[in-house]
Design a protein around this motif. Structure first.
Motif, PDB file in Angstrom:
ATOM      1  N   GLU A   1       0.833  -1.210   0.000  1.00 48.07           N
ATOM      2  CA  GLU A   1       0.000   0.000   0.000  1.00 48.07           C
ATOM      3  C   GLU A   1       0.866   1.259   0.000  1.00 48.07           C
ATOM      4  OE1 GLU A   1      -3.251  -0.189  -0.699  1.00 48.07           O
ATOM      5  OE2 GLU A   1      -2.690  -2.300  -0.888  1.00 48.07           O
ATOM      6  N   VAL A   2       2.000   1.205   0.698  1.00 50.17           N
ATOM      7  CA  VAL A   2       2.907   2.362   0.673  1.00 50.17           C
ATOM      8  C   VAL A   2       3.454   2.561  -0.742  1.00 50.17           C
ATOM      9  CG1 VAL A   2       5.123   3.253   1.516  1.00 50.17           C
ATOM     10  CG2 VAL A   2       3.488   2.236   3.116  1.00 50.17           C
ATOM     11  N   THR A   3       3.720   1.479  -1.418  1.00 46.84           N
ATOM     12  CA  THR A   3       4.180   1.584  -2.804  1.00 46.84           C
ATOM     13  C   THR A   3       3.120   2.255  -3.678  1.00 46.84           C
ATOM     14  OG1 THR A   3       5.500  -0.398  -2.516  1.00 46.84           O
ATOM     15  CG2 THR A   3       5.033   0.259  -4.788  1.00 46.84           C
ATOM     16  N   LYS A   4       1.852   1.864  -3.486  1.00 38.79           N
ATOM     17  CA  LYS A   4       0.755   2.491  -4.252  1.00 38.79           C
ATOM     18  C   LYS A   4       0.653   3.977  -3.929  1.00 38.79           C
ATOM     19  CE  LYS A   4      -2.609  -1.246  -4.229  1.00 38.79           C
ATOM     20  NZ  LYS A   4      -3.919  -1.599  -3.662  1.00 38.79           N
ATOM     21  N   LEU A   5       0.777   4.280  -2.628  1.00 39.80           N
ATOM     22  CA  LEU A   5       0.719   5.683  -2.196  1.00 39.80           C
ATOM     23  C   LEU A   5       1.791   6.512  -2.897  1.00 39.80           C
ATOM     24  CD1 LEU A   5       0.132   7.992   0.003  1.00 39.80           C
ATOM     25  CD2 LEU A   5       1.957   6.880   1.308  1.00 39.80           C
ATOM     26  N   ARG A   6       3.014   6.019  -2.872  1.00 38.37           N
ATOM     27  CA  ARG A   6       4.117   6.784  -3.457  1.00 38.37           C
ATOM     28  C   ARG A   6       3.934   6.904  -4.970  1.00 38.37           C
ATOM     29  NH1 ARG A   6       7.854   8.217   0.232  1.00 38.37           N
ATOM     30  NH2 ARG A   6       9.079   9.085  -1.463  1.00 38.37           N
ATOM     31  N   TRP A   7       3.396   5.869  -5.565  1.00 33.28           N
ATOM     32  CA  TRP A   7       3.120   5.891  -6.999  1.00 33.28           C
ATOM     33  C   TRP A   7       2.088   6.972  -7.327  1.00 33.28           C
ATOM     34  CZ3 TRP A   7       5.282   4.321 -11.261  1.00 33.28           C
ATOM     35  CH2 TRP A   7       4.536   4.024 -12.419  1.00 33.28           C
ATOM     36  N   ALA A   8       1.032   7.031  -6.518  1.00 33.93           N
ATOM     37  CA  ALA A   8      -0.030   8.023  -6.764  1.00 33.93           C
ATOM     38  C   ALA A   8       0.507   9.450  -6.588  1.00 33.93           C
ATOM     39  CB  ALA A   8      -1.217   7.776  -5.842  1.00 33.93           C
ATOM     40  N   THR A   9       1.301   9.669  -5.543  1.00 32.88           N
ATOM     41  CA  THR A   9       1.802  11.041  -5.330  1.00 32.88           C
ATOM     42  C   THR A   9       2.901  11.379  -6.335  1.00 32.88           C
ATOM     43  OG1 THR A   9       3.419  10.369  -3.650  1.00 32.88           O
ATOM     44  CG2 THR A   9       1.232  11.006  -2.873  1.00 32.88           C
ATOM     45  N   ARG A  10       3.605  10.376  -6.821  1.00 33.98           N
ATOM     46  CA  ARG A  10       4.603  10.642  -7.856  1.00 33.98           C
ATOM     47  C   ARG A  10       3.953  11.271  -9.084  1.00 33.98           C
ATOM     48  NH1 ARG A  10       8.245   6.517 -11.617  1.00 33.98           N
ATOM     49  NH2 ARG A  10       8.535   8.095 -13.217  1.00 33.98           N
ATOM     50  N   TRP A  11       2.736  10.815  -9.424  1.00 33.64           N
ATOM     51  CA  TRP A  11       2.049  11.343 -10.614  1.00 33.64           C
ATOM     52  C   TRP A  11       1.186  12.544 -10.301  1.00 33.64           C
ATOM     53  CZ3 TRP A  11       4.570  10.192 -14.607  1.00 33.64           C
ATOM     54  CH2 TRP A  11       5.245   8.958 -14.676  1.00 33.64           C
ATOM     55  N   GLY A  12       1.168  12.953  -9.032  1.00 29.72           N
ATOM     56  CA  GLY A  12       0.540  14.233  -8.743  1.00 29.72           C
ATOM     57  C   GLY A  12      -0.690  14.199  -7.851  1.00 29.72           C
ATOM     58  N   ALA A  13      -0.995  13.059  -7.243  1.00 20.74           N
ATOM     59  CA  ALA A  13      -2.149  13.028  -6.332  1.00 20.74           C
ATOM     60  C   ALA A  13      -1.895  14.001  -5.181  1.00 20.74           C
ATOM     61  CB  ALA A  13      -2.376  11.617  -5.796  1.00 20.74           C
TER      62      ALA A  13
END
Lengths: 464, 464
Positions: A138-150
């Motif tokens: 889930e932390v990986t998903k979080l970082r992925w989402a914020t990487r693209w601008g969430a």
């Protein structure tokens, strides 16, 4: 390249993505949600806001400080981040036209503001959906989402490890985290909504508040008398929280306890400075149901509740639909702004047609761009898997990017200061055939570069 | 399943995609552009309209017949196809508010109508871009585009086999085919625009007219005096046709021969009933240049030309931008409708931001949906490869589907009779968990089905 701009005090350091360009084109700084680097999920992010929380001797929410005319470090931070005077931030917060979600127990988050005078924000939903998913995933998903601008992330986890997953997300999140506490409460009664109770819900909220959740969706506006209004609908009640509360109300022949206990709930929210997001339990789930009496009746109640919350110093936003054809979008925003005293609007899409499962990031990016142009402050993303299944990594990226496009298109249409500089820099690079600059400036440099590499070079214009 | 509805005469057979549903849900008929089956590119499609063309004893365009109050078989066909009275079709054509592109030499095409009172249409661009691509490959692209719903296809081929490729496309196309004749003319002068001439252009038009091209883009509105208006732009002149004509005008210090010879051109168009699409040679290529004096000056001239063409019985549409931020889209449509006497508007997108190369099917689907809601009659698609390279098969599909979504969202917003039946049927299937019906009704059943299969089944609602 990440750069930091220091504010009026040395511990206010606002991140930007700086894109340096070739030749004598000036570098450009873009809003950056990716957060600082990390030594791994187990370590978490540095608690940059700890000192700021401690400074607030008397306690109190950002709303309370703003009303007193005090600019907190968080407000100074977002003013720099948005490129606006801090007085604008204070004024908009004080009027309840904006929120700055920042639980005192989530010091890792970089302050951001949600309001129609500011850049349009995007929320991405994540959350462990199977018993086997781990906090690390889930932390990986979080970082992925914020990487693209969430700009914010909602943790919609269910399952056994829900507390642990949320803890990992909070300790690693540079953006505010939202939840829907009724989901966890429901787990505790084995999914039987009739067994829900105020006490159980309250304890769940406190547990999540202690962990640091920044905003919570509460379906407090769905009243017993609204439920019959949804009976003749094509798609019924599609909100999970809404349908749970409706089931509870009907089973007990009692008014929604989230409504009757709302003042008590606000006291908890004020203590942690949790922003309340008033859920749209009767949001339309199809084009046919848009702007119907059920949705609008609930919206009026949300307006009452917004007023209650504001009196208690609780920052408040209002959730909105859902599925809305284009010609009914503006009415949604106008009524919300009128009935809810300009509290920030936070909409899911809306999807502008029901015919395209598999492409609902597009059906809804159209609606999202429009609803944001009319004044919605934050957009909850929709991924291509909407209505079909749980989004994977590529779906999360596709959803975030479609929504960042919608948000930026709205920023341009609203004339947000500085928004157009990005477009102009990219178009100039394009006109001058500075390909590397174009890629670096693209919202997704990887995709732009790979599309160009795989294809025959484009002629200056693709059509007449 | 393809079904045919027979009109007032037995040889008017209008195709629909009929979706049968489970239980007692009624079947639904959807607009179908895929055309009849074929025995291969070499054989071509049956020339269904041959008899109709022969019946028109006196000759004349659809516009001329409509003005005389005569409903041609083509008009009967589109009335059934759109679900409107044939009198509406006659009236809209007679007023010049709609066009029915149908070259007498393209009898294989199934009649369709472009106008704001009708379903919003989508054009897909194809065309051999490399010397090695074969006619068979282009026919495959054509069938792929119409399978996903392209209402017209523009053949933008260049290269040695341009005549042969166009022939293959026309003989196999169930939809009207458009071209930009200046592209072929340019090939004949080895890409040097200064060597273009009226005679060369005229001969190219006649060659294409004889083959059966249904509509042609002509950049006749770009005048010598407009060129200086584009000098200070961020993105200059991005239209290939526009930049060629500007180069010719400047090199010869003469007015654009497409303008000065426009009456002669109209005589040719009238003879074949070719619809003229007045090109937007000064369309903005960046957000910064939207609705600028250059674009608007040309638009005024297009209005003059539309009037000239209409006097000559030539069906006329007007091309539009391009790159336009959301708040400037409505102005574009309003001015076009006013200045061009309500001639159908045909826009490329518009893209609502410049920041997302690789995702311009999305940046522009937002603009396309809005521009269509305001009254644009046909949308030229943009693929994910826009600005980056030549679209492949997947890009063509992604572009067509994004634009069919935009067009349908606009049909809903405009209240086109029957448009919402599709959404309602799908939403009812969704509400009743009739998964197979949902897939069958989806704009792309393949993708909906595969996304569902690959993922964990979705909960009734993905967010609160």
């Amino acid at each position: 390249m990440k750069v930091y701009v220091t504010g009026p005090r040395a511990d206010i350091r606002v991140p930007f993505r700086e894109v340096t360009l070739s030749g004598d084109a000036p570098a450009i700084r873009l809003y950056d949600t990716s957060g600082p680097g990390s030594d791994g999920p187990a370590v978490g992010l540095p608690p940059m806001r700890s000192a700021w929380a401690a400074e607030r001797v008397a306690g109190g929410t950002q709303l309370r400080f703003a009303r007193a005319g005090v600019a907190t470090p968080e407000m100074e931070f977002v003013a720099l981040r948005e490129g606006v005077p801090v007085s604008t931030v204070v004024d908009e917060l004080a009027a309840g036209r904006a929120v700055l979600p920042a639980n005192v127990n989530h010091p890792e988050s970089e302050p951001m503001i949600i309001g129609r005078r500011f850049l349009v924000k995007v929320n991405a939903n994540i959350g462990a959906a199977s018993p086997t998913s781990t906090p690390e995933e889930e932390v990986t998903k979080l970082r992925w989402a914020t990487r693209w601008g969430a700009d914010t992330v909602m943790d919609l986890s269910t399952g056994d490890r829900i507390h642990e997953v949320r803890e990992a997300i909070l300790r690693n999140s540079p953006v505010p985290i939202g939840t829907v506490p009724i989901y966890q409460a429901l787990e505790r009664v084995d999914g039987d909504p009739t067994r829900l109770s105020w006490e159980l819900f309250r304890d769940t909220v406190i547990e999540q508040a202690e962990q640091g959740v920044d905003y919570m969706t509460v379906h407090a506006g769905l009243l017993l008398r609204h439920i019959p209004l949804a009976v003749g609908r094509v798609a019924g009640i599609v909100s999970l929280g809404g349908s749970m509360m409706a089931a509870w109300c009907l089973a007990h022949h009692q008014e929604n306890f989230l409504y009757t206990r709302f003042e008590e709930l606000c006291k908890i929210f004020a203590r942690y400075d949790i922003t309340v997001s008033l859920g749209n339990g009767l949001r339309p789930g199809s084009i046919a149901d848009a702007n119907d009496p059920a949705q609008l009746a609930e919206l009026r109640t949300l307006g009452e509740l917004a007023w209650v919350a504001r009196r208690r110093d609780v920052q408040t936003m209002i959730e909105g639909p859902g599925h809305v054809p284009m010609h009914k979008i503006k009415e949604n925003v106008d009524l919300q702004q009128e009935w809810c005293r300009e509290a920030p609007f936070y909409t899911l899409g809306p999807l502008t047609t029901d015919i395209a499962p598999g492409y609902d990031h597009i059906t809804s990016a159209i609606g999202a761009a429009m609803v944001a142009m009319y004044g919605t402050a934050m957009l909850c993303y929709v991924t291509p898997k909407e209505h079909l299944g749980v989004p994977n990594r590529e779906d999360v990226k596709a959803g975030v990017i479609a929504y960042k496009i919608a948000a930026h298109a709205a920023d341009l249409a609203k004339g947000h200061p500085g928004a157009r500089a990005w477009d102009d820099a990219l178009s100039k690079a394009r006109f001058e055939f500075r390909w590397e600059d174009q890629f670096d400036l693209a919202i997704d440099p990887d995709t732009a570069r790979s599309f160009h590499d795989e294809a025959v070079p484009a002629a200056p214009a693709r059509i007449a």
